[in-house]
Scaffold this motif. Structure first.
Motif, mmCIF file in Angstrom:
data_model
loop_
_atom_site.group_PDB
_atom_site.id
_atom_site.type_symbol
_atom_site.label_atom_id
_atom_site.label_comp_id
_atom_site.label_asym_id
_atom_site.label_seq_id
_atom_site.Cartn_x
_atom_site.Cartn_y
_atom_site.Cartn_z
ATOM 1 N N ARG A 18 1.009 -1.036 -0.025
ATOM 2 C CA ARG A 18 0.162 -0.124 -0.174
ATOM 3 C C ARG A 18 0.947 1.242 -0.126
ATOM 4 N N ASP A 19 0.208 2.270 -0.448
ATOM 5 C CA ASP A 19 1.040 3.692 -0.478
ATOM 6 C C ASP A 19 0.778 4.184 1.016
ATOM 7 N N ARG A 23 -3.833 3.310 -0.122
ATOM 8 C CA ARG A 23 -4.122 2.749 -1.358
ATOM 9 C C ARG A 23 -3.352 1.521 -1.677
ATOM 10 N N PRO A 24 -4.081 0.383 -2.292
ATOM 11 C CA PRO A 24 -3.494 -0.699 -2.513
ATOM 12 C C PRO A 24 -2.527 -0.491 -3.781
ATOM 13 N N PHE A 59 -3.861 6.599 7.344
ATOM 14 C CA PHE A 59 -4.451 5.272 7.315
ATOM 15 C C PHE A 59 -3.979 4.150 8.189
ATOM 16 N N THR A 91 -7.542 10.530 6.474
ATOM 17 C CA THR A 91 -7.011 9.842 5.210
ATOM 18 C C THR A 91 -7.864 10.334 3.885
ATOM 19 N N HIS A 92 -9.195 10.353 4.021
ATOM 20 C CA HIS A 92 -10.195 10.854 2.957
ATOM 21 C C HIS A 92 -9.841 12.320 2.809
ATOM 22 N N ARG A 95 -6.802 12.304 0.691
ATOM 23 C CA ARG A 95 -7.132 11.585 -0.704
ATOM 24 C C ARG A 95 -8.029 12.411 -1.652
ATOM 25 N N ASN A 97 -11.113 13.234 -0.912
ATOM 26 C CA ASN A 97 -12.602 12.932 -0.629
ATOM 27 C C ASN A 97 -13.129 13.728 0.665
#
Length: 144
Positions: A18-19, A23-24, A59, A91-92, A95, A97
């Motif tokens: 993951r980063d 995120r995978p 995360f 985290t959102h 990213r 979001n």
């Protein structure tokens, strides 16, 4: 669709890299070092989560807190769940979001308020300050 990664006992384990924001990445890529899936003692959990947030890895901080919440006593669930949700909110936000960020920051703050009202152990946290910070952050990311 492939089966989830499993340990020898058949429990799900995340082997995919993951980063820093969880995120995978493709198998075989170099990601951030994973955090242990086993719960840490309460103070170690808080120390590790703080360190991860400072490193820009909210995360991973959430994963550390989630392990404590799932293994801890039921009467501390709102503490650990609330802190984990605040980290998911961060985290959102990172990213992009913003709607998810506001929802999780507010949800986490509500759990922390419920916990504070019951007066359980805080392990040195200033819960009213954490709640105020989470709500202030939610207000910052809310679109005008």
């Amino acid at each position: 669709m492939t089966d989830r990664d499993r340990d020898p006992a058949g429990r799900p384990r995340q082997e995919r890299p993951r980063d820093a924001l969880g995120r995978p990445l493709p198998y075989g890529s170099t990601g951030v070092e994973p955090v242990p899936e086993e719960p840490l003692p309460p103070q170690e959990t808080l120390d590790r989560a703080r360190e991860l947030v400072r490193e820009g890895r909210p995360f991973s901080a959430h994963e550390v807190l989630e392990a404590r919440w799932k293994a801890g006593p039921d009467d501390e669930r709102d503490l650990w769940q609330g802190l984990a949700q605040v980290c998911v909110g961060l985290t959102h936000e990172a990213r992009g979001n913003m709607a998810g960020a506001v929802t999780l920051l507010e949800r986490g703050a509500a759990h922390l308020e419920q916990y504070a009202a019951r007066g359980g152990p805080t392990y040195g946290l200033d819960l009213p300050e954490v709640v105020a910070c989470a709500r202030a952050r939610a207000d910052q990311v809310t679109p005008p």
